[in-house]
Design a protein around this motif. Structure first.
Motif, PDB file in Angstrom:
ATOM      1  N   MET A 102       0.841  -1.208   0.000  1.00 53.72           N
ATOM      2  CA  MET A 102       0.000   0.000   0.000  1.00 53.72           C
ATOM      3  C   MET A 102       0.872   1.252   0.000  1.00 53.72           C
ATOM      4  O   MET A 102       1.780   1.391   0.826  1.00 53.72           O
TER       5      MET A 102
ATOM      6  N   GLU B  77       0.096  12.061  -1.641  1.00 51.76           N
ATOM      7  CA  GLU B  77      -0.680  13.257  -1.310  1.00 51.76           C
ATOM      8  C   GLU B  77      -0.425  14.284  -2.391  1.00 51.76           C
ATOM      9  O   GLU B  77       0.727  14.530  -2.763  1.00 51.76           O
TER      10      GLU B  77
ATOM     11  N   GLN C 265      -5.731  12.759  -1.153  1.00 54.08           N
ATOM     12  CA  GLN C 265      -4.998  11.601  -0.633  1.00 54.08           C
ATOM     13  C   GLN C 265      -5.363  10.395  -1.479  1.00 54.08           C
ATOM     14  O   GLN C 265      -6.545  10.040  -1.586  1.00 54.08           O
ATOM     15  N   LEU C 266      -4.367   9.787  -2.100  1.00 56.98           N
ATOM     16  CA  LEU C 266      -4.597   8.618  -2.957  1.00 56.98           C
ATOM     17  C   LEU C 266      -4.004   7.385  -2.290  1.00 56.98           C
ATOM     18  O   LEU C 266      -2.802   7.353  -2.018  1.00 56.98           O
ATOM     19  N   GLU C 267      -4.841   6.401  -2.032  1.00 55.41           N
ATOM     20  CA  GLU C 267      -4.322   5.128  -1.529  1.00 55.41           C
ATOM     21  C   GLU C 267      -4.219   4.177  -2.706  1.00 55.41           C
ATOM     22  O   GLU C 267      -5.228   3.863  -3.352  1.00 55.41           O
ATOM     23  N   CYS C 268      -3.003   3.749  -3.008  1.00 57.24           N
ATOM     24  CA  CYS C 268      -2.761   2.972  -4.216  1.00 57.24           C
ATOM     25  C   CYS C 268      -2.046   1.681  -3.851  1.00 57.24           C
ATOM     26  O   CYS C 268      -1.426   1.590  -2.794  1.00 57.24           O
ATOM     27  N   ASP C 269      -2.087   0.705  -4.771  1.00 59.76           N
ATOM     28  CA  ASP C 269      -1.212  -0.439  -4.544  1.00 59.76           C
ATOM     29  C   ASP C 269       0.194  -0.069  -5.014  1.00 59.76           C
ATOM     30  O   ASP C 269       0.408   0.963  -5.647  1.00 59.76           O
TER      31      ASP C 269
ATOM     32  N   ILE D  15       1.593   1.513  -8.534  1.00 56.47           N
ATOM     33  CA  ILE D  15       1.390   2.885  -9.025  1.00 56.47           C
ATOM     34  C   ILE D  15       2.636   3.730  -8.722  1.00 56.47           C
ATOM     35  O   ILE D  15       3.014   3.887  -7.567  1.00 56.47           O
TER      36      ILE D  15
ATOM     37  N   GLN E 144       3.087   7.884 -12.796  1.00 55.52           N
ATOM     38  CA  GLN E 144       1.664   7.701 -13.097  1.00 55.52           C
ATOM     39  C   GLN E 144       0.804   8.732 -12.367  1.00 55.52           C
ATOM     40  O   GLN E 144      -0.167   9.230 -12.922  1.00 55.52           O
TER      41      GLN E 144
ATOM     42  N   GLU F   8       0.940  11.871 -14.271  1.00 54.53           N
ATOM     43  CA  GLU F   8       0.010  11.758 -15.410  1.00 54.53           C
ATOM     44  C   GLU F   8      -1.431  12.034 -14.981  1.00 54.53           C
ATOM     45  O   GLU F   8      -2.165  12.759 -15.647  1.00 54.53           O
ATOM     46  N   MET F   9      -1.822  11.422 -13.843  1.00 61.95           N
ATOM     47  CA  MET F   9      -3.193  11.623 -13.326  1.00 61.95           C
ATOM     48  C   MET F   9      -3.458  13.101 -13.075  1.00 61.95           C
ATOM     49  O   MET F   9      -4.539  13.602 -13.343  1.00 61.95           O
TER      50      MET F   9
END
Lengths: 99, 99
Positions: free
Chosen positions: A1, A5, A44-48, A51, A55, A58-59
């Motif tokens: 995980m 931010e 706040q992005l929780e990613c595996d 990522i 990337q 890019e987002m």
């Protein structure tokens, strides 16, 4: 995980009506020492772990920010900062001060 | 001149429709590794030196955040972080890790 931010703020010179209104309201409440307020977004992005920072950039360009009028800054926060992270912060600040 | 940064986020458990929609849109764009997005506000306050952290906390309680459904975090950023600030960060992280 992995947790990213993203801080999105208006570029310098772009009018920020919400910030202006908030500064006026603070003045009305008696806080006359506040000279300027700027309001941005904080995501706040929780990613595996697949990522990457690339990337997320890019987002931001495609969806999270409007690059014409907004700047963004991305931070990757491990759940528990390690000794190595702390040392990196420490070195970064010393270098900034030319030490 | 003193600069405070205030981060306002929804309390855990409070539904965040904008975050949910953003997560869905990222998934549609092909970023399937993003599990959760939470969106908050990020405020930058430029104040004169008379404004204390206590006063900024009051501003958050009264105007900048809704304390019933939102949490906030305040940071005071000097224009140029000093060696002492860097050492404080370094010590803080080491203490967190029990070193």
């Amino acid at each position: 995980m992995r947790r990213y931010e993203v801080y999105v703020t208006g570029k310098p010179g772009i009018f920020d009506p919400a910030g202006k209104t908030t500064a006026g309201a603070l003045d009305n409440l008696g806080y006359s020492g506040v000279e300027r307020v700027r309001i941005g977004k904080f995501l706040q992005l929780e990613c595996d772990d697949a990522i990457s920072l690339e990337q997320v950039t890019e987002m931001c360009e495609k969806l999270l920010a409007n690059p014409i009028i907004e700047d963004y800054r991305i931070e990757c926060t491990p759940e528990n900062p390690s000794r190595a992270d702390a040392q990196a912060v420490f070195r970064g600040v010393l270098e900034n001060n030319g030490e």
